[in-house]
Write a protein that holds these residues in place. Structure first.
Motif, PDB file in Angstrom:
ATOM      1  N   VAL A 116     -21.190  -3.670  -3.336  1.00  0.00           N
ATOM      2  CA  VAL A 116     -20.481  -3.080  -2.196  1.00  0.00           C
ATOM      3  C   VAL A 116     -21.482  -2.364  -1.296  1.00  0.00           C
ATOM      4  N   ARG A 117     -22.431  -1.676  -1.898  1.00  0.00           N
ATOM      5  CA  ARG A 117     -23.466  -1.003  -1.111  1.00  0.00           C
ATOM      6  C   ARG A 117     -24.296  -2.025  -0.337  1.00  0.00           C
ATOM      7  N   ARG A 118     -24.653  -3.132  -0.973  1.00  0.00           N
ATOM      8  CA  ARG A 118     -25.422  -4.185  -0.294  1.00  0.00           C
ATOM      9  C   ARG A 118     -24.627  -4.741   0.887  1.00  0.00           C
ATOM     10  N   ILE A 119     -23.344  -5.001   0.656  1.00  0.00           N
ATOM     11  CA  ILE A 119     -22.492  -5.530   1.727  1.00  0.00           C
ATOM     12  C   ILE A 119     -22.443  -4.537   2.884  1.00  0.00           C
ATOM     13  N   GLY A 120     -22.298  -3.249   2.569  1.00  0.00           N
ATOM     14  CA  GLY A 120     -22.280  -2.222   3.605  1.00  0.00           C
ATOM     15  C   GLY A 120     -23.592  -2.140   4.363  1.00  0.00           C
ATOM     16  N   GLU A 121     -24.698  -2.286   3.659  1.00  0.00           N
ATOM     17  CA  GLU A 121     -26.020  -2.275   4.298  1.00  0.00           C
ATOM     18  C   GLU A 121     -26.135  -3.447   5.271  1.00  0.00           C
ATOM     19  N   ILE A 122     -25.717  -4.615   4.837  1.00  0.00           N
ATOM     20  CA  ILE A 122     -25.765  -5.801   5.705  1.00  0.00           C
ATOM     21  C   ILE A 122     -24.884  -5.575   6.925  1.00  0.00           C
ATOM     22  N   ALA A 155     -16.358  -2.048   1.949  1.00  0.00           N
ATOM     23  CA  ALA A 155     -17.590  -2.180   2.730  1.00  0.00           C
ATOM     24  C   ALA A 155     -17.315  -2.312   4.226  1.00  0.00           C
ATOM     25  N   GLY A 156     -16.052  -2.482   4.592  1.00  0.00           N
ATOM     26  CA  GLY A 156     -15.690  -2.583   6.000  1.00  0.00           C
ATOM     27  C   GLY A 156     -15.920  -3.935   6.631  1.00  0.00           C
ATOM     28  N   GLY A 162     -35.169   0.570  -5.734  1.00  0.00           N
ATOM     29  CA  GLY A 162     -34.821   1.930  -6.121  1.00  0.00           C
ATOM     30  C   GLY A 162     -34.919   2.956  -5.008  1.00  0.00           C
ATOM     31  N   GLN A 163     -35.236   2.511  -3.814  1.00  0.00           N
ATOM     32  CA  GLN A 163     -35.320   3.440  -2.694  1.00  0.00           C
ATOM     33  C   GLN A 163     -33.929   3.954  -2.329  1.00  0.00           C
ATOM     34  N   ALA A 164     -33.875   5.155  -1.776  1.00  0.00           N
ATOM     35  CA  ALA A 164     -32.600   5.770  -1.409  1.00  0.00           C
ATOM     36  C   ALA A 164     -31.939   5.065  -0.228  1.00  0.00           C
ATOM     37  N   ALA A 165     -32.752   4.517   0.657  1.00  0.00           N
ATOM     38  CA  ALA A 165     -32.220   3.830   1.840  1.00  0.00           C
ATOM     39  C   ALA A 165     -32.929   2.488   1.997  1.00  0.00           C
ATOM     40  N   GLY A 166     -32.225   1.559   2.617  1.00  0.00           N
ATOM     41  CA  GLY A 166     -32.779   0.227   2.805  1.00  0.00           C
ATOM     42  C   GLY A 166     -33.947   0.173   3.763  1.00  0.00           C
ATOM     43  N   THR A 178     -31.781  -9.541   6.830  1.00  0.00           N
ATOM     44  CA  THR A 178     -31.574  -8.260   6.149  1.00  0.00           C
ATOM     45  C   THR A 178     -32.241  -8.185   4.781  1.00  0.00           C
ATOM     46  N   ARG A 179     -32.834  -9.261   4.341  1.00  0.00           N
ATOM     47  CA  ARG A 179     -33.445  -9.299   3.003  1.00  0.00           C
ATOM     48  C   ARG A 179     -34.410  -8.137   2.739  1.00  0.00           C
TER      49      ARG A 179
END
Length: 131
Positions: free
Chosen positions: A43-49, A10-11, A72-76, A62-63
């Motif tokens: 990992v995707r959630r961590i990357g989004e944050i 996630a960087g 289920g959306q493609a992007a946050g 970021t909630r």
């Protein structure tokens, strides 16, 4: 996967992942040996944050983006609440830009005043290097 791998993918640092967990933004079940077990969704959630924090949105805010992903959306940022968070962040930046411009103007004015006051007092201006 373990926390180190999830963080790396996630960087972010493992400390950041633990912080996100403390805020309830990321969860991972524990294995029998006590290690956290992260999946791709986390990992995707961590990357989004991480991406939002880099834009200046505090992790605590970021909630709405995570809820949008969970729905289920493609992007946050495919949900209205996420867009509201963007708007609030932009408004905050606009305010900070104005405040910084005012501070700069005040500093420049003080510099000009101080320079004008001190110019006549500078009687010695070396024209050669002094050994």
């Amino acid at each position: 996967m373990r926390i180190g791998e999830a963080a790396s993918r996630a960087g972010v640092s493992t400390k950041a992942v633990r912080y996100y967990e403390s805020l309830g933004l990321v969860t991972a079940p524990r294995l029998a040996n006590g290690y956290r077990d992260y999946d791709e969704a986390q990992v995707r959630r961590i990357g989004e944050i991480r991406g939002l924090v880099r834009l200046g949105i505090p992790a605590e805010q970021t909630r709405p983006f995570l809820d949008c992903l969970d729905s289920g959306q493609a992007a946050g940022d495919d949900c209205p609440a996420s867009l509201d968070t963007y708007r609030a962040a932009i408004a905050d930046l606009d305010l900070r830009v104005v405040e910084l411009a005012e501070r700069r103007e005040t500093l420049a004015a003080r510099l000009a005043e101080a320079t004008a006051r001190s110019a006549p007092r500078c009687l010695f201006t070396p024209t050669e290097e002094i050994p």
